[in-house]
Design a protein around this motif. Sequence first.
Motif, PDB file in Angstrom:
ATOM      1  N   ASP A 109       0.849  -1.186   0.000  1.00 51.04           N
ATOM      2  CA  ASP A 109       0.000   0.000   0.000  1.00 51.04           C
ATOM      3  C   ASP A 109       0.886   1.237   0.000  1.00 51.04           C
ATOM      4  N   PRO A 110       0.427   2.337  -0.631  1.00 53.15           N
ATOM      5  CA  PRO A 110       1.204   3.582  -0.548  1.00 53.15           C
ATOM      6  C   PRO A 110       1.406   3.969   0.918  1.00 53.15           C
ATOM      7  N   GLY A 111       2.599   4.452   1.224  1.00 53.90           N
ATOM      8  CA  GLY A 111       2.911   4.829   2.603  1.00 53.90           C
ATOM      9  C   GLY A 111       4.403   4.792   2.842  1.00 53.90           C
ATOM     10  N   THR A 112       4.787   4.896   4.112  1.00 55.55           N
ATOM     11  CA  THR A 112       6.188   4.910   4.488  1.00 55.55           C
ATOM     12  C   THR A 112       6.511   3.662   5.296  1.00 55.55           C
ATOM     13  N   TYR A 113       7.611   3.017   4.943  1.00 53.02           N
ATOM     14  CA  TYR A 113       8.067   1.789   5.590  1.00 53.02           C
ATOM     15  C   TYR A 113       9.547   1.950   5.926  1.00 53.02           C
ATOM     16  N   THR A 114      10.115   0.964   6.563  1.00 55.18           N
ATOM     17  CA  THR A 114      11.561   0.944   6.778  1.00 55.18           C
ATOM     18  C   THR A 114      12.088  -0.430   6.383  1.00 55.18           C
ATOM     19  N   VAL A 115      13.331  -0.438   5.907  1.00 54.60           N
ATOM     20  CA  VAL A 115      13.978  -1.699   5.568  1.00 54.60           C
ATOM     21  C   VAL A 115      14.162  -2.482   6.854  1.00 54.60           C
ATOM     22  N   GLY A 116      13.749  -3.731   6.822  1.00 50.50           N
ATOM     23  CA  GLY A 116      13.904  -4.608   7.983  1.00 50.50           C
ATOM     24  C   GLY A 116      14.976  -5.648   7.696  1.00 50.50           C
ATOM     25  N   THR A 117      14.537  -6.840   7.447  1.00 49.86           N
ATOM     26  CA  THR A 117      15.449  -7.950   7.180  1.00 49.86           C
ATOM     27  C   THR A 117      16.057  -7.825   5.795  1.00 49.86           C
TER      28      THR A 117
END
Length: 191
Positions: A109-117
């Motif tokens: 979905d459009p939005g802000t995420y962060t790199v995890g694994t």
Amino acid sequence: MPVPARRLPSWAWVSGLTVGAIAAVVVLTVQAEQGPRPAATATATRPSPSASASAAPTPSKPAPAAVPDGSGTGRRIVYSLGERRVWLVDASDSPRRTFTVWPGTVDPDPGTYTVGTRTDATTGSDGVEIEHVVYFAAKSGVNIAFSAAVDGSSPPPAAAGTQTGGIRMKSADGSALWTFGTAGTKVTVVK
């Protein structure tokens, strides 16, 4: 009593030189495939009837795609669903690299995420060996990640009803995103 030296037959010399030349060409080919590739443009300029014979046409280079409005600020990875394009944007909001991608069947979905694994290499849900896997979202039980096929190929078409979250890219682009997208890097998804 000295033993006379044996000479190699000429076919052995020719065969050895041929094998060496082929090996050198293979090494150079592999290096060339891993390097940057020039983008061909389909622009043709025709001189006007009044142009002088010494005037050389100046090919127009397409401007790189602009970072989408509303994608945030600062150092980030921007992924446009509609353009099927990724930007690696530095802290001064300047795009460092942009490239097209092949999305999976499940879009974040459009939005802000962060790199995890992050995973150096694995097998994708389509059975293709992939590398530089950078996970940043999940939707409907499907993990969504950027990756590149080890063999550099585009992903095969997904079987009907198959849900895949891999966003594939060319190998060189995958390497660049892997270096840029360390754990905690912001990822902005726009329409």
